[in-house]
Design a protein around this motif. Structure first.
Motif, PDB file in Angstrom:
ATOM      1  N   GLU A   1      13.513  -0.651  -6.411  1.00 39.45           N
ATOM      2  CA  GLU A   1      12.355   0.021  -5.818  1.00 39.45           C
ATOM      3  C   GLU A   1      12.152  -0.424  -4.378  1.00 39.45           C
ATOM      4  OE1 GLU A   1       9.597   0.416  -9.868  1.00 39.45           O
ATOM      5  OE2 GLU A   1       8.894  -0.758  -8.158  1.00 39.45           O
ATOM      6  N   ILE A   2      11.781   0.534  -3.541  1.00 41.79           N
ATOM      7  CA  ILE A   2      11.289   0.257  -2.186  1.00 41.79           C
ATOM      8  C   ILE A   2       9.904   0.885  -2.132  1.00 41.79           C
ATOM      9  CG2 ILE A   2      11.656   0.524   0.283  1.00 41.79           C
ATOM     10  CD1 ILE A   2      14.606   0.988  -0.275  1.00 41.79           C
ATOM     11  N   TYR A   3       8.891   0.085  -1.868  1.00 44.37           N
ATOM     12  CA  TYR A   3       7.529   0.604  -1.942  1.00 44.37           C
ATOM     13  C   TYR A   3       6.619  -0.113  -0.953  1.00 44.37           C
ATOM     14  CZ  TYR A   3       6.744  -3.610  -4.726  1.00 44.37           C
ATOM     15  OH  TYR A   3       6.675  -4.908  -5.143  1.00 44.37           O
ATOM     16  N   SER A   4       5.440   0.475  -0.741  1.00 43.25           N
ATOM     17  CA  SER A   4       4.461  -0.077   0.190  1.00 43.25           C
ATOM     18  C   SER A   4       3.491  -1.009  -0.521  1.00 43.25           C
ATOM     19  CB  SER A   4       3.657   1.049   0.855  1.00 43.25           C
ATOM     20  OG  SER A   4       4.486   1.870   1.621  1.00 43.25           O
ATOM     21  N   GLU A   5       3.180  -2.114   0.112  1.00 41.96           N
ATOM     22  CA  GLU A   5       2.133  -3.003  -0.383  1.00 41.96           C
ATOM     23  C   GLU A   5       0.783  -2.296  -0.246  1.00 41.96           C
ATOM     24  OE1 GLU A   5       0.506  -7.567   0.426  1.00 41.96           O
ATOM     25  OE2 GLU A   5       1.551  -6.468   2.028  1.00 41.96           O
ATOM     26  N   ASN A   6      -0.017  -2.341  -1.287  1.00 45.70           N
ATOM     27  CA  ASN A   6      -1.369  -1.745  -1.278  1.00 45.70           C
ATOM     28  C   ASN A   6      -1.331  -0.259  -0.930  1.00 45.70           C
ATOM     29  OD1 ASN A   6      -2.444  -4.339  -1.768  1.00 45.70           O
ATOM     30  ND2 ASN A   6      -2.521  -4.770   0.433  1.00 45.70           N
ATOM     31  N   ALA A   7      -0.333   0.456  -1.412  1.00 43.78           N
ATOM     32  CA  ALA A   7      -0.131   1.851  -1.012  1.00 43.78           C
ATOM     33  C   ALA A   7      -1.344   2.729  -1.281  1.00 43.78           C
ATOM     34  CB  ALA A   7       1.090   2.416  -1.714  1.00 43.78           C
ATOM     35  N   ALA A   8      -1.997   2.523  -2.416  1.00 47.59           N
ATOM     36  CA  ALA A   8      -3.119   3.394  -2.781  1.00 47.59           C
ATOM     37  C   ALA A   8      -4.350   3.152  -1.922  1.00 47.59           C
ATOM     38  CB  ALA A   8      -3.467   3.190  -4.258  1.00 47.59           C
ATOM     39  N   ALA A   9      -4.393   2.001  -1.250  1.00 41.99           N
ATOM     40  CA  ALA A   9      -5.607   1.632  -0.520  1.00 41.99           C
ATOM     41  C   ALA A   9      -5.486   1.797   0.990  1.00 41.99           C
ATOM     42  CB  ALA A   9      -5.988   0.190  -0.851  1.00 41.99           C
ATOM     43  N   ILE A  10      -4.310   2.169   1.484  1.00 43.64           N
ATOM     44  CA  ILE A  10      -4.132   2.268   2.935  1.00 43.64           C
ATOM     45  C   ILE A  10      -3.807   3.704   3.333  1.00 43.64           C
ATOM     46  CG2 ILE A  10      -3.407  -0.128   3.177  1.00 43.64           C
ATOM     47  CD1 ILE A  10      -0.531   0.773   3.218  1.00 43.64           C
ATOM     48  N   PRO A  11      -4.072   4.068   4.599  1.00 44.49           N
ATOM     49  CA  PRO A  11      -3.780   5.438   5.059  1.00 44.49           C
ATOM     50  C   PRO A  11      -2.291   5.745   4.958  1.00 44.49           C
ATOM     51  CG  PRO A  11      -5.142   4.246   6.651  1.00 44.49           C
ATOM     52  CD  PRO A  11      -4.678   3.237   5.654  1.00 44.49           C
ATOM     53  N   VAL A  12      -1.986   7.018   4.787  1.00 42.40           N
ATOM     54  CA  VAL A  12      -0.592   7.437   4.637  1.00 42.40           C
ATOM     55  C   VAL A  12       0.250   6.993   5.833  1.00 42.40           C
ATOM     56  CG1 VAL A  12       0.947   9.432   4.490  1.00 42.40           C
ATOM     57  CG2 VAL A  12      -1.171   9.389   3.157  1.00 42.40           C
ATOM     58  N   HIS A  13      -0.292   7.115   7.053  1.00 39.02           N
ATOM     59  CA  HIS A  13       0.495   6.785   8.239  1.00 39.02           C
ATOM     60  C   HIS A  13       0.774   5.290   8.361  1.00 39.02           C
ATOM     61  CE1 HIS A  13      -3.712   6.251   9.681  1.00 39.02           C
ATOM     62  NE2 HIS A  13      -3.178   5.268  10.394  1.00 39.02           N
TER      63      HIS A  13
END
Length: 320
Positions: A303-315
């Motif tokens: 997996e490659i994913y964003s930390e705190n993805a649901a809580a931060i703006p898409v950009h």
């Protein structure tokens, strides 16, 4: 297979391959006394040259990405091939710490073999960075750049990462992108201009249902037994009806209730029957026998994913 996403799933990579793996309690040791999983990866035949010579826009982006990770800005440089966890591979003998800028020079191979909470600022790969395939690994970084001569690999076509192990690259949540440093907004993710390959455990990506599930069911029957599915995997069962959306209606475009898709977690597998703990919230009926709904498996061991993805703006999320 590999899963890449930034809060939402954006792609699957499916590869073929078989794995023959023999493991003992202690790692195998080569004739040089180096653990076998730490042997430096072999170089590959690259295709160097002037990148995007006939496309000024792409050439500019290429140069901009490399400008984010100048060699002279590196705080930690790999001096010789070996395991990331071995302090002796680092010039000066100091292992990377939070905020480090890492440089792997050309012709040097490193095996990433750790589950590290250290949050790296940048990682430039001019050489080779291969993830261990005999253990779980975790890498946290803001911006990872693979240069034209570089090679990033997790698993191989003939030896994919076994299902019992996972490899995760988390793109760090470091707040808004610094536009003075990154004027083209290329950072915050994995940027590969060289060779990047990821081969995870093989599994059925999606399968057609054998019968229509109904509200309250806690199992679904597939048209065939799934390959590689495991208890704990996350599934998405496609909706077949649309709920009304409005002030007094239960549907919503925001939470996807309007489309009656359902996310499920596998509790048990018996042949082509897959069970889950919570009952279905909707019927998934179809008009004809040849138009059954499908269920997709979202779980991958790479997996490659964003930390705190649901809580931060898409950009502000990571990208590949």
């Amino acid at each position: 297979m590999v899963r890449v996403f930034s809060g939402v799933l954006i792609g699957f990579l499916s590869v073929a391959g078989a794995l023959s793996l023999a493991m003992e309690n202690a790692p195998e040791v080569s004739e040089k006394g180096v653990p076998s999983h730490c042997l430096a990866p072999a170089p590959f035949e690259n295709h160097q040259g002037k990148p995007h010579a006939h496309d000024a826009s792409k050439a500019s982006e290429h140069a901009g990405a490399l400008a984010l990770v100048p060699v002279e800005a590196a705080t930690h440089v790999v001096a010789r091939g070996g395991c990331w966890s071995d302090p002796s591979i680092w010039a000066g003998g100091a292992a990377p710490d939070d905020g480090a800028h890492i440089y792997i020079p050309a012709d040097i191979g490193v095996v990433y073999d750790v589950m590290s909470a250290v949050s790296l600022s940048t990682l430039r790969v001019d050489g080779r960075l291969h993830f261990s395939t005999d253990r779980d690994t975790f890498l946290k970084v803001d911006t990872l750049v693979v240069s034209p001569e570089g090679h990033l690999a997790i698993g191989a076509r003939t030896a994919p990462l076994p299902a019992r192990f996972s490899a995760k690259i988390e793109i760090a949540d470091n707040g808004p992108v610094d536009v003075d440093w990154d004027t083209q907004l290329l950072s915050r993710g994995v940027i590969s201009m060289g060779r990047m390959e990821m081969h995870g455990a093989r599994k059925s990506s999606f399968i057609k249902l054998a019968r229509d599930p109904e509200k309250g069911d806690q199992a679904i029957v597939l048209s065939e037994a799934p390959r590689g599915w495991r208890v704990g995997d996350r599934l998405v069962l496609t909706g077949t009806t649309r709920q009304p959306v409005g002030r007094y209606a239960p549907g919503s475009n925001v939470n996807n209730v309007a489309f009656t898709d359902e996310e499920l977690t596998i509790a048990a597998i018996d042949g082509a029957t897959v069970s889950f703990s919570a009952p279905l919230a909707y019927d998934h009926k179809t008009p004809r026998a040849d138009l059954k709904a499908y269920v997709a498996n979202l779980t991958r061991n790479i997996e490659i994913y964003s930390e705190n993805a649901a809580a931060i703006p898409v950009h502000q999320r990571g990208h590949t």
